[in-house]
Scaffold this motif. Sequence first.
Motif, PDB file in Angstrom:
ATOM      1  N   GLN A  73       0.833  -1.201   0.000  1.00  0.00           N
ATOM      2  CA  GLN A  73       0.000   0.000   0.000  1.00  0.00           C
ATOM      3  C   GLN A  73       0.866   1.248   0.000  1.00  0.00           C
ATOM      4  OE1 GLN A  73      -2.561   0.104   3.487  1.00  0.00           O
ATOM      5  NE2 GLN A  73      -0.847   0.357   4.892  1.00  0.00           N
ATOM      6  N   ARG A  74       0.266   2.358  -0.410  1.00  0.00           N
ATOM      7  CA  ARG A  74       0.963   3.636  -0.482  1.00  0.00           C
ATOM      8  C   ARG A  74       0.284   4.656   0.426  1.00  0.00           C
ATOM      9  NH1 ARG A  74       1.544   4.707  -6.970  1.00  0.00           N
ATOM     10  NH2 ARG A  74       2.211   2.605  -7.587  1.00  0.00           N
ATOM     11  N   ASP A  76       1.357   8.453   3.064  1.00  0.00           N
ATOM     12  CA  ASP A  76       2.294   9.043   4.022  1.00  0.00           C
ATOM     13  C   ASP A  76       2.105   8.407   5.396  1.00  0.00           C
ATOM     14  OD1 ASP A  76       3.241  10.782   2.066  1.00  0.00           O
ATOM     15  OD2 ASP A  76       1.730  12.313   2.549  1.00  0.00           O
ATOM     16  N   LYS A  80       4.133   0.114   4.440  1.00  0.00           N
ATOM     17  CA  LYS A  80       4.036  -0.146   2.999  1.00  0.00           C
ATOM     18  C   LYS A  80       3.701  -1.610   2.690  1.00  0.00           C
ATOM     19  CE  LYS A  80       4.703   4.091   2.216  1.00  0.00           C
ATOM     20  NZ  LYS A  80       5.956   4.685   1.809  1.00  0.00           N
ATOM     21  N   ASN A  95       8.175  -1.637   6.595  1.00  0.00           N
ATOM     22  CA  ASN A  95       8.178  -0.375   5.863  1.00  0.00           C
ATOM     23  C   ASN A  95       9.537  -0.003   5.292  1.00  0.00           C
ATOM     24  OD1 ASN A  95       6.584   1.824   5.014  1.00  0.00           O
ATOM     25  ND2 ASN A  95       7.519   3.145   6.545  1.00  0.00           N
ATOM     26  N   GLU A  99       9.278   2.622  -1.105  1.00  0.00           N
ATOM     27  CA  GLU A  99       8.778   3.982  -1.292  1.00  0.00           C
ATOM     28  C   GLU A  99       7.355   3.977  -1.853  1.00  0.00           C
ATOM     29  OE1 GLU A  99      10.110   8.070  -3.629  1.00  0.00           O
ATOM     30  OE2 GLU A  99      11.523   6.403  -3.434  1.00  0.00           O
ATOM     31  N   MET A 100       7.200   3.500  -3.084  1.00  0.00           N
ATOM     32  CA  MET A 100       5.872   3.429  -3.712  1.00  0.00           C
ATOM     33  C   MET A 100       5.714   2.064  -4.356  1.00  0.00           C
ATOM     34  SD  MET A 100       5.379   7.195  -5.462  1.00  0.00           S
ATOM     35  CE  MET A 100       3.741   6.770  -6.062  1.00  0.00           C
ATOM     36  N   HIS A 102       4.362  -0.931  -6.392  1.00  0.00           N
ATOM     37  CA  HIS A 102       3.412  -1.068  -7.499  1.00  0.00           C
ATOM     38  C   HIS A 102       2.980  -2.512  -7.668  1.00  0.00           C
ATOM     39  CE1 HIS A 102       1.821  -1.352 -11.601  1.00  0.00           C
ATOM     40  NE2 HIS A 102       1.511  -0.068 -11.457  1.00  0.00           N
ATOM     41  N   ASP A 119       9.174  -0.974  -7.191  1.00  0.00           N
ATOM     42  CA  ASP A 119       9.039   0.321  -6.529  1.00  0.00           C
ATOM     43  C   ASP A 119       9.112   1.419  -7.591  1.00  0.00           C
ATOM     44  OD1 ASP A 119       9.248   2.613  -4.916  1.00  0.00           O
ATOM     45  OD2 ASP A 119      10.402   1.555  -3.390  1.00  0.00           O
ATOM     46  N   GLY A 121       8.648   4.667  -6.986  1.00  0.00           N
ATOM     47  CA  GLY A 121       8.904   5.964  -6.363  1.00  0.00           C
ATOM     48  C   GLY A 121       9.975   6.750  -7.094  1.00  0.00           C
TER      49      GLY A 121
END
Length: 332
Positions: A73-74, A76, A80, A95, A99-100, A102, A119, A121
């Motif tokens: 998941q993404r 702030d 993750k 975590n 970063e991001m 996919h 990732d 990100g």
Amino acid sequence: LILLIPPSWDLATNGYLFLYFQFLKAFDYSSPWKGQQQMYKLDIGWPKIPEYFTGQTFCVAVDSLHRLVYVGQRGDNVPKVLVFSEEGYFLYSWNNTVEMPHGIFVLSTATDSSVWITDVGTGKYGHTVKQYSPSGKLMQVLGTPGNAGSSLIPLQFDQPSEVFVEESGDIYVVDGDGGMNNRLLKLSNDYKEIWLTGTNGTGIGQFKIPHSVTLDPFGRVWVADRDNKRIQVFDKVTGEWLGSWSSCFSEDGPYSVRFTANYKYLIVAQLNLNRLAILAAPPVGSIGDCIMVNTVQLADETKPHLVDVDMKSGAVYVAEIGAQQVQKYIPL
């Protein structure tokens, strides 16, 4: 099929025969899949506590051997990666260095398990494909962290979409999710290029956002060519193009592609239609034409992004970025 014919009708007349064949055509009995009953139902008890989803759920992967489900998941200040049991109990999260996320994939054998994450990100961890232990320890990084590119030496990615790893250690990566690259790479277990195919375009073997990748038992690599609204198929040994399907995707392109546990069907997510398409999987030989066997209609705005299948139970897990949840569908 039983027709009740009035005694006064002459069965030999052309008029009756015309009506008879029109009747058959209307019901399309040439297709063995027509009228098939619902194939999956929602497991409303999975997960046990949905509140653990605190970000946008982009991807899901099943460790069928150890009965674990990994969710990427993404957001702030959110974990993750979430880890659940097959029954839906939350177990733990991690975590570090993500970063991001996919795409996510689990390779699990009797002796070892690893979790692979793409990732996308743009920070210091992005543009990479990373291998983790089940507990979240970083084991390997493919690509150049923080730097998008197309190089093979050193290896670079630009927003890699998804990864699939064979037990042999060979790695298949679709790269990327809207970046400069539109390609499918096969890497060896020591991370060297075996073959590469694909450029940006609409032609044979070209891609517009290759978004998901999987393998079948017959040595074929299946790629969801999202923005070209088709699935393309390649030989896993040579990278040779074997064919494509587009007729099932006139309304929306394929976002995710996975085989069912018995390899009889493909499960394809269509995000903008909020549905899963169930396609007949071709046996060895020509892939033929696309046949849509059934669909699973999801609620509006759920936006199914990527899916995975439990290769033991047959359950389908759907990561929904609109609903910000993962749902489990069990075969009937």
